[in-house]
Scaffold this motif. Sequence first.
Motif, short mmCIF file in Angstrom:
data_model
loop_
_atom_site.label_atom_id
_atom_site.label_comp_id
_atom_site.label_asym_id
_atom_site.label_seq_id
_atom_site.Cartn_x
_atom_site.Cartn_y
_atom_site.Cartn_z
N UNK A 1 0.82 -1.20 0.00
CA UNK A 1 0.00 0.00 0.00
C UNK A 1 0.86 1.26 0.00
N UNK A 2 1.97 1.23 0.73
CA UNK A 2 2.88 2.37 0.74
C UNK A 2 3.60 2.47 -0.61
N UNK B 1 -8.92 6.17 -4.20
CA UNK B 1 -8.66 4.73 -4.22
C UNK B 1 -7.44 4.37 -3.37
N UNK B 2 -6.47 5.27 -3.28
CA UNK B 2 -5.29 4.99 -2.44
C UNK B 2 -5.59 5.25 -0.97
N UNK B 3 -6.49 6.18 -0.70
CA UNK B 3 -6.95 6.33 0.69
C UNK B 3 -7.65 5.06 1.14
N UNK B 4 -8.40 4.44 0.22
CA UNK B 4 -9.14 3.21 0.57
C UNK B 4 -8.21 2.08 0.97
N UNK B 5 -6.97 2.09 0.48
CA UNK B 5 -6.01 1.06 0.88
C UNK B 5 -5.70 1.13 2.38
N UNK C 1 -9.19 3.06 10.44
CA UNK C 1 -10.59 3.04 10.92
C UNK C 1 -11.44 4.07 10.18
N UNK C 2 -11.38 4.05 8.85
CA UNK C 2 -12.16 4.97 8.04
C UNK C 2 -13.48 4.33 7.62
N UNK C 3 -14.49 5.14 7.29
CA UNK C 3 -15.79 4.58 6.88
C UNK C 3 -15.69 3.81 5.57
N UNK D 1 -9.52 12.18 -7.30
CA UNK D 1 -8.41 12.82 -6.59
C UNK D 1 -8.95 13.71 -5.49
N UNK D 2 -8.48 13.51 -4.27
CA UNK D 2 -8.94 14.27 -3.11
C UNK D 2 -7.90 15.34 -2.79
N UNK D 3 -8.35 16.60 -2.75
CA UNK D 3 -7.49 17.74 -2.41
C UNK D 3 -7.83 18.22 -1.00
N UNK D 4 -6.84 18.73 -0.31
CA UNK D 4 -7.05 19.45 0.94
C UNK D 4 -7.22 20.92 0.59
N UNK D 5 -8.43 21.43 0.72
CA UNK D 5 -8.76 22.75 0.19
C UNK D 5 -7.93 23.86 0.83
N UNK D 6 -7.68 23.78 2.11
CA UNK D 6 -6.98 24.86 2.80
C UNK D 6 -5.52 24.96 2.38
N UNK D 7 -4.98 23.89 1.76
CA UNK D 7 -3.56 23.89 1.38
C UNK D 7 -3.32 24.59 0.05
#
Length: 444
Positions: free
Chosen positions: A154-155, A299-303, A309-311, A338-344
């Motif tokens: 996964x890494x 999809x990589x977060x899902x790994x 302990x994610x939903x 693709x998930x972005x961190x908006x504040x960044x």
Amino acid sequence: MWAFISYASKISMSKILIRTMSQSTSIPKKQVRIRDHGYDDYMEIEKKMRKVLGFQELILSQPNKMISTSRLDSLSRRIGFKQLEAGRFILKFPHVFEVFEHPVQRILYCRLTRKAISQIQWENEALLNQVPEAVTRIRKLLMMSNTGRIRLEHVRIARKEFGLPDDFEYSVILKYPKYFRLFDADETRNKYIGMVERDENLGVSEIEKAREREYREKGADAEDVRFSFIVNFPPGFKIGKYYKIAVWKWQRLPYWSPYEDVSGYDLRSLEAQKRMEKRAVAMIHELLTLTVEKKITLERIAHFRMALDLPKKLKEFLLQHQGIFYISTRGNHGKLHTVFLREAYKKGDLVEPNELYLARRKLAELVLMSPRKARIDTELIHYRRGREEDDMRGVRGDYMGDDFQIKENGRTGEDLDGVIDVSSSSDYSDADDKIGVGQSVLCD
């Protein structure tokens, strides 16, 4: 009788109002995704860069770091190009790819430009220089895990996002045995990265640091945002009265830190479940801060879902918090999110850029640079060459005598004055064109 009916109707109406208010003061589970064109445009550029990177790797894998145009079409199909697509593709990016005639074989070849090679060297140097930061990222990721271990595969899949080299198993994990250990799990026979020892100094999330800074600046006024996240909704997102109340209540809700061990808590109560939901937001928030570009595919977060302990329904969960995260489907043919961190991000760039991010964005600049500018640069290069040749002619003429004339192609040196050759689109020097078949294009 009528009094009883009217009393019963009042009770039923009050129950409906109470139910409506209670539902309206909690963030709705299902939200429609509102597009933010700034992030979508960012991903469209990423789409072009992904193809360019694939072609670069193909060229660098060749013995002489160049490909003949006759083999270009067949080799490019290995990386997903269609028939006759490769030739048109490389001509779109003259600042990255160069087509030239081989001085010996007299056939056309394709190689990388000096600007592209310089960008690759810059990125490789930045990747090596930030290895200590990458070690800290993996240590923090292991501390976030509920078992203190993460699957190596996964890494490996997300190594680019975490700023790890391709050989990170040897150059990072095995190189620091005081932090990491590699082992095979008995139950799955998969290889895992394990944590040797916890470092509580690393167990502070980025959002907690931001809240602490805000509290020091504003003092008691910041007490209301003690458990809050930085929220910035996309343009066009409709925020109703009751939605504002729901977000305000959710922001004040306490939660457990991503680095805190929650195995000893009773998680069956409704309050504990709400805290765990908010902790999941903090987990994904912290995971994004550990990446180089503050973005990663869903999809990589899902790994890492089981370890963190994610939903289960991650997409729906993230859509509930569109002011914190943004999910883009552009640039991946709709197959990846693709998930972005908006504040960044601000105006399409990282608020706090790092060296590796800047090196990667340099390739984006080369990709977006217009072909017209490449032609202008080539004309300037050849103009300088012409001036230098004219000066050399003058020196040789003075040395050999006034009546000496240089003849080339049946023309005298005087006839050649002012003629500039702009037939080539190369940003290499003439010396580079004299490289033999067995020599590398990347040599100094």
